[in-house]
Design a protein around this motif. Structure first.
Motif, PDB file in Angstrom:
ATOM      1  N   GLN A 319       0.821  -1.196   0.000  1.00 18.26           N
ATOM      2  CA  GLN A 319       0.000   0.000   0.000  1.00 18.26           C
ATOM      3  C   GLN A 319       0.863   1.256   0.000  1.00 18.26           C
ATOM      4  O   GLN A 319       1.788   1.385   0.797  1.00 18.26           O
ATOM      5  CB  GLN A 319      -0.912   0.024   1.233  1.00 18.26           C
ATOM      6  CG  GLN A 319      -1.866   1.192   1.282  1.00 18.26           C
ATOM      7  CD  GLN A 319      -2.908   1.120   0.181  1.00 18.26           C
ATOM      8  OE1 GLN A 319      -3.628   0.138   0.055  1.00 18.26           O
ATOM      9  NE2 GLN A 319      -2.982   2.167  -0.629  1.00 18.26           N
ATOM     10  N   SER A 363       0.033  -0.395  -7.887  1.00 19.37           N
ATOM     11  CA  SER A 363       0.797   0.185  -6.781  1.00 19.37           C
ATOM     12  C   SER A 363       2.277  -0.018  -7.051  1.00 19.37           C
ATOM     13  O   SER A 363       2.705  -1.117  -7.414  1.00 19.37           O
ATOM     14  CB  SER A 363       0.409  -0.462  -5.447  1.00 19.37           C
ATOM     15  OG  SER A 363       1.214   0.029  -4.394  1.00 19.37           O
ATOM     16  N   ASN A 368       4.960  -1.409   3.147  1.00 23.29           N
ATOM     17  CA  ASN A 368       3.837  -0.647   3.704  1.00 23.29           C
ATOM     18  C   ASN A 368       4.258   0.345   4.777  1.00 23.29           C
ATOM     19  O   ASN A 368       3.414   1.005   5.372  1.00 23.29           O
ATOM     20  CB  ASN A 368       2.807  -1.617   4.305  1.00 23.29           C
ATOM     21  CG  ASN A 368       2.323  -2.628   3.301  1.00 23.29           C
ATOM     22  OD1 ASN A 368       1.902  -2.271   2.205  1.00 23.29           O
ATOM     23  ND2 ASN A 368       2.384  -3.900   3.664  1.00 23.29           N
TER      24      ASN A 368
END
Length: 503
Positions: A319, A363, A368
């Motif tokens: 993410q 992405s 993350n």
């Protein structure tokens, strides 16, 4: 919290339909959800999840990041179709003609110029279910079967009588939509889907699963925070949480560790359907092309953005941080009381987006960590307490303040001391968890028969980031308590001074 759904009665109305009518309902794509075995709806669980909704990003905000139900979740959990024609069209202020023609009922409204609803009691009477309630000592299967028998005696049984059969089916579908799939506040049932039910041959072409998602998002986003009920098909969010959230369960990361508590870590399941396949799930196969896309979903005047890019970990990607603003142009503008609105022309860009298939999520993040740090900065101070609890605590604080004295000082000191102990304990526990996971990685690396370290639910770098964020959050809380102690101490001093002056 009382769910708005009347699931048992809707199922009874479905089971009471003659066989040829039930087959028509299955062909429309509603058989799977209507034939799901009834189970306990957990209102407190659904309420806790609802409290985490963020209307700006249109996602849930959990300690570990954004999460949002997807079209794949809808397809796999409900069996509803998530591809096809958007559930969008024209809505009216006065449904008198459509209601009389298609249902044989009279609508009502707040005034003569607004007749959008049918009364629940009138609709239940047409289904043979008026006055039906499960008794306290009555088992649910027996109640449903009894109610189904009453409905069965009411429906027309002749497939050749198409006028009667179509009216019966439309009455059932309006009840199904209003009291199970697209529930709303209030006791009456909206007529807004009637235009789409005019041609029953086309009903199966619509993406009712995407409409459920749009309605759910709209209900979550228009709440005041005081709701004690939930709109839409409440069991959807409940089952969704079973698959993703570590609620009362954990992942066994070291099956040989002792004591036994060392074997478990409560971990989020980001990809719960990995390895599930799609056998006997045609709704999953047909909708698969939309599962990894940002797209606008539609339920007539409820037009909502679906943003899986904010939960890329559910798509198997790392993410990255994305700044999101609340979508403009939807909300109050889509819920006005204009007499006649064609939502395809009111929001043409969103309507076209559905037919283009949205945009594929990608992405470029390699981990993350940066996302988690920004997430804590953005949402670390967010208050998820429900208004009634906040008001109750405020009242309790005011009551305490009314009797403020020097005795409050030691109490606050004790609270701060307790918080410091919590900070130390939490840090120690997280360090211990980090050590355990590092050890597990090493052991799994040595054991060729076990999964590779990269396949662990959470990597070490991410755990370190969570540790740092947790420390900072606890330190912020400690600072808040320190300020509160100083304020109360000062108030106690002023109170004592006031008492001396009065004497």
């Amino acid at each position: 919290m009382r769910p708005r759904i009347m699931w048992p009665l809707v199922v009874a109305a479905y089971r009471g339909l003659p066989a040829f009518q039930r087959e028509r309902v299955r062909e429309m794509g509603f058989g799977s959800i209507l034939e799901t075995e009834l189970f306990f709806v957990d209102p407190p669980l659904i309420q806790v999840i609802r409290d985490r909704w963020d209307r700006a990003s249109r996602t849930f905000l959990f300690p570990w990041g954004h999460m949002v139900p997807s079209l794949e979740d809808v397809a796999r959990i409900t069996g509803l179709q998530v591809d096809g024609e958007a559930v969008i069209g024209v809505t009216y202020a006065d449904y008198t003609d459509l209601t009389q023609q298609l249902l044989g009922l009279e609508p009502f409204g707040q005034d003569d110029h607004e007749r959008r609803m049918v009364r629940r009691v009138a609709l239940l009477q047409s289904l043979g279910l008026a006055g039906m309630w499960q008794k306290a000592d009555e088992l649910l299967p027996a109640f449903v079967e009894w109610a189904a028998g009453l409905a069965r005696a009411t429906y027309g049984q002749d497939a050749e009588d198409t006028v009667r059969a179509d009216r019966d089916l439309r009455q059932f579908l309006v009840f199904f939509f209003g009291k199970m799939l697209f529930t709303t506040k209030g006791d009456s049932i909206h007529c807004c889907f009637l235009e789409l039910l005019d041609d029953l041959m086309r009903v199966g072409r619509y993406t009712w699963g995407a409409a459920l998602l749009a309605h759910t998002f709209a209900d979550l986003s228009t709440g005041t925070g005081w709701e004690t009920i939930v709109g839409g098909f409440a069991p959807f969010l409940q089952v969704w949480s079973y698959y993703y959230l570590p609620l009362g369960r954990a992942t066994e990361v070291d099956p040989t560790a002792v004591p036994l508590a060392r074997r478990w870590l409560p971990l989020v399941v980001w990809e719960p359907y990995a390895g599930y396949g799609d056998a006997d799930q045609p709704w999953v196969v047909s909708g698969g092309g939309l599962f990894r896309r940002d797209i606008w979903v539609h339920c007539l005047n409820e037009i909502e953005p679906l943003r899986p890019r904010l939960a890329a970990r559910t798509l198997g990607m790392h993410q990255r941080w994305i700044d999101e603003a609340e979508p403009k142009g939807i909300g109050r503008k889509t819920r006005g009381k204009a007499k006649t609105v064609d939502w395809r022309t009111r929001f043409p860009e969103q309507f076209s987006d559905w037919h283009r298939g949205g945009q594929v999520v990608t992405s470029d993040a390699t981990d993350n960590t940066a996302y988690l740090q920004w997430y804590q900065v953005e949402y670390g101070l967010r208050d998820f307490m429900r208004p009634e609890r906040r008001a109750a605590q405020g009242a309790a604080v005011q009551a305490e303040m009314g009797g403020a004295s020097s005795s409050r000082g030691p109490a606050v000191a004790a609270e701060v001391s307790s918080l410091q102990e919590q900070l130390a304990a939490a840090s120690e526990e997280l360090e211990s968890a980090l050590a355990r996971e590092t050890l597990t990685v090493a052991e799994l690396t040595e054991q060729g028969s076990q999964p590779a370290p990269t396949e662990l639910p959470r990597d070490v770098a991410e755990l370190r980031a969570l540790l740092a964020l947790e420390r900072r959050d606890l330190e912020r809380q400690q600072s808040q308590w320190e300020r509160e102690r100083e304020r109360l101490t000062q108030q106690a001093v002023e109170a004592r001074a006031g008492q001396r002056n009065a004497c």
